[in-house]
Design a protein around this motif. Structure first.
Motif, PDB file in Angstrom:
ATOM      1  N   GLU A 154      40.772  11.284  50.980  1.00 58.95           N
ATOM      2  CA  GLU A 154      40.137  12.598  50.801  1.00 58.95           C
ATOM      3  C   GLU A 154      41.095  13.361  49.911  1.00 58.95           C
ATOM      4  O   GLU A 154      42.214  13.680  50.344  1.00 58.95           O
ATOM      5  CB  GLU A 154      39.999  13.278  52.167  1.00 58.95           C
ATOM      6  N   GLY A 155      40.712  13.546  48.669  1.00 54.49           N
ATOM      7  CA  GLY A 155      41.653  14.100  47.701  1.00 54.49           C
ATOM      8  C   GLY A 155      42.803  13.123  47.559  1.00 54.49           C
ATOM      9  O   GLY A 155      42.592  11.920  47.370  1.00 54.49           O
ATOM     10  N   SER A 156      44.020  13.609  47.710  1.00 50.91           N
ATOM     11  CA  SER A 156      45.157  12.701  47.571  1.00 50.91           C
ATOM     12  C   SER A 156      45.590  12.152  48.930  1.00 50.91           C
ATOM     13  O   SER A 156      46.543  11.384  49.024  1.00 50.91           O
ATOM     14  CB  SER A 156      46.317  13.443  46.895  1.00 50.91           C
ATOM     15  N   ARG A 157      44.883  12.550  49.991  1.00 54.29           N
ATOM     16  CA  ARG A 157      45.263  12.115  51.333  1.00 54.29           C
ATOM     17  C   ARG A 157      44.591  10.796  51.718  1.00 54.29           C
ATOM     18  O   ARG A 157      43.395  10.614  51.490  1.00 54.29           O
ATOM     19  CB  ARG A 157      44.859  13.178  52.363  1.00 54.29           C
ATOM     20  N   VAL A 158      45.361   9.910  52.315  1.00 57.25           N
ATOM     21  CA  VAL A 158      44.788   8.662  52.819  1.00 57.25           C
ATOM     22  C   VAL A 158      44.284   8.918  54.233  1.00 57.25           C
ATOM     23  O   VAL A 158      44.976   9.557  55.028  1.00 57.25           O
ATOM     24  CB  VAL A 158      45.868   7.562  52.877  1.00 57.25           C
ATOM     25  N   LEU A 159      43.088   8.437  54.547  1.00 58.89           N
ATOM     26  CA  LEU A 159      42.544   8.668  55.890  1.00 58.89           C
ATOM     27  C   LEU A 159      42.563   7.406  56.744  1.00 58.89           C
ATOM     28  O   LEU A 159      42.927   7.445  57.918  1.00 58.89           O
ATOM     29  CB  LEU A 159      41.093   9.154  55.784  1.00 58.89           C
ATOM     30  N   ALA A 160      42.149   6.301  56.141  1.00 53.88           N
ATOM     31  CA  ALA A 160      41.990   5.071  56.927  1.00 53.88           C
ATOM     32  C   ALA A 160      41.760   3.897  55.989  1.00 53.88           C
ATOM     33  O   ALA A 160      41.523   4.088  54.793  1.00 53.88           O
ATOM     34  CB  ALA A 160      40.785   5.204  57.865  1.00 53.88           C
ATOM     35  N   ILE A 161      41.826   2.694  56.556  1.00 52.33           N
ATOM     36  CA  ILE A 161      41.389   1.503  55.824  1.00 52.33           C
ATOM     37  C   ILE A 161      40.235   0.901  56.611  1.00 52.33           C
ATOM     38  O   ILE A 161      40.312   0.763  57.844  1.00 52.33           O
ATOM     39  CB  ILE A 161      42.533   0.487  55.660  1.00 52.33           C
TER      40      ILE A 161
END
Ligand code: UD1
Ligand code: CA
Length: 458
Positions: A154-161
């Motif tokens: 989300e944007g530059s943020r990693v949330l999950a794989i």
């Protein structure tokens, strides 16, 4: 970044190597298949050691002596942890729980079937941990992401794989793929991994779930980019050949940048440990098996096949030579076409220009070995040694029946079968004496033609 720039943080590497790799259709475990003369597992173990891993844990199928032996050879001191049941990548990492209970600063997880990842990439992967990240994942952009886990952001943020099997259609459209390898801070690794469940489409414990768990804890997670080609895994023999081609390209490039001329690089096959010096010239279609070192200024002509061989300075060999079983050519030695050496040493300036087999032999400086010379080193049961002194001259088509010694400066007459030692500076001839019968051929021909006429010309 170079290995010398490694930060002074301790590093454990956990290498996942369990599983038969059924699509290889092989009796050999997948990770023992070779590329550039080294097993895939060997490549991975070499890369993590070069990246500074002080402690290595390999998770392997239990009871595979061949895998255990390979680990001992490539990474002495590595600990092996059996994973009896293959319940997923997180389950596999937890087989090495003992190393996570007394963690190093950094932990990297490597896959035994992903052999192209370089030491530099492992260093880049762990680097964010020194900046405070709890997890770093290696990822690549692919126009054809099918089969890979997708990195959701989300944007530059990693949330999950999200694994392919569990992904929604929108998630499947994501092109940022998980390369599988991961770095975890030692401080958080065990806590995160222990929380991973198996409530997913495959019923497996997924290592990539560590990402969402870290995000939920408010930890920082970083994506480290890598080329898709470098992240390529090997699941079948087609992918094995692709990995071979990639490693060959790397080895050729580094040989050329190191000062060797490869006239047709795509036709030269190198091993992981091939050493080519400056101003070495390698003509087309040459194969270097394991254990070859070629010193500065040597020329290897076309169609040579070398394993376990040392060429000292300014040696010229080929075309069409085969060297193996610990062959050593000292400075200025020369071999011409169709010469084979096995466990043999040629002294400085010694020559064998054509059609020769030298096995279990020691050839002195500047000795000249004539065309068609054979060392008869094998009696059907045992191997025996042939010693040829400096400056000796072996006439063409001689058989030297070992064990035998030809002294310094001695001559062996052409066509001899030498079974006894020849003293220094002596001449040995061991063949039938020539007899000449004047006019014999003419009379014989006439007799044969008369015979043919009697038979009606047939
Ligand atoms: C894995 C990743 C996926 C990623 C892909 C990249 C998971 C769940 N998925 O999928 O996100 O895109 O790699 O290639 O991690 N292994 C064990 N024991 C096990 C399971 C696996 O040792 O119980 C080892 C395998 O030998 C292999 C590695 O772990 O070396 C990866 O396992 P594999 O089943 O090939 O994972 P992928 O489905 O490729
Ligand atoms: Ca895989």
């Amino acid at each position: 970044m170079t290995p010398s720039a490694t930060p002074p943080r301790s590093l454990t590497a956990i290498v996942l190597a369990a599983g038969k790799g059924t699509r290889m259709r092989s009796d050999l475990p997948k990770v023992l298949h070779r590329i550039a003369g080294r097993t895939m597992l060997g490549h991975v173990l070499a890369a993590v050691q070069a990246a500074g891993a002080g402690r290595i844990a390999v998770v392997a199928e239990p009871g595979r002596e061949d895998v255990d032996a390979e680990i001992a050879r490539e990474a002495p001191g590595a600990q092996v942890f059996p994973q009896a049941e293959r319940l997923g990548t997180a389950h596999a990492v937890l087989a090495a729980r003992a190393v996570l209970e007394a963690p190093d600063d950094d932990v990297v997880i490597a896959f035994g079937d992903t052999p192209l990842i370089s030491a530099e990439t492992f260093l880049r992967l762990r680097a964010p941990l020194a900046e405070g990240a709890a997890v770093a994942v290696l990822a690549f952009e692919s126009p054809t992401p099918t089969g890979y886990g997708r990195v959701l952001t989300e944007g530059s943020r990693v949330l999950a794989i999200r694994e392919e099997k569990d992904a929604s259609p929108a998630e499947r459209a994501v092109t940022l793929c998980n390369a599988g390898l991961m770095a975890l801070s030692g401080q958080h690794a065990l806590t995160l991994l222990s929380r991973i469940g198996n409530d997913n489409a495959a019923g497996e414990y997924y290592l990539p779930d560590a990402v969402a768990l870290a995000v939920a804890e408010g930890f920082s997670v970083t994506v480290v980019p890598v080329d898709e080609a470098e992240a390529q895994g090997v699941n079948d023999r087609v992918q094995l050949s692709i990995a071979e081609a990639a490693i060959q390209a790397r080895l050729r490039r580094s040989a050329m940048l190191g000062g060797a001329t490869l006239v047709a690089p795509e036709t030269v096959f190198l091993s992981h440990d091939t050493i080519l010096g400056r101003d070495v010239v390698v003509e087309p279609h040459v194969v270097f098996g394991p254990g070859v070192r070629v010193a500065d200024g040597c020329t290897v002509q076309a169609f040579a096949h070398l394993t376990d061989t040392v060429l000292e300075g300014s040696v010229r060999i080929g075309p069409f030579v085969r060297l193996r079983g610990h062959a050593v050519l000292e400075t200025g030695a020369e071999l011409g076409n169709f010469v084979e050496l096995k466990n043999a040493r040629m002294g400085p300036g010694a020559k064998a220009a054509h059609l020769t087999y030298l096995g279990d032999a020691e050839i002195g400086a500047k000795a000249n070995i004539g065309a068609g010379t054979i060392t008869c080193n094998y009696d059907g049961v045992l191997k025996h040694k042939t010693t040829i002194g400096a400056g000796a001259f072996i006439g063409s088509n001689s058989a030297l029946v070992a064990p035998v010694t030809v002294g310094e400066g001695a001559y062996v007459a052409s066509g001899s079968v030498i079974t006894d030692d020849v003293p220094a500076d002596a001449m040995a001839v061991a063949r039938g004496r020539q007899a000449v019968k004047p006019g014999w051929a003419k009379l014989k021909r006439a007799a044969l033609q008369a015979e043919k006429a009697l038979r009606g010309g047939r």
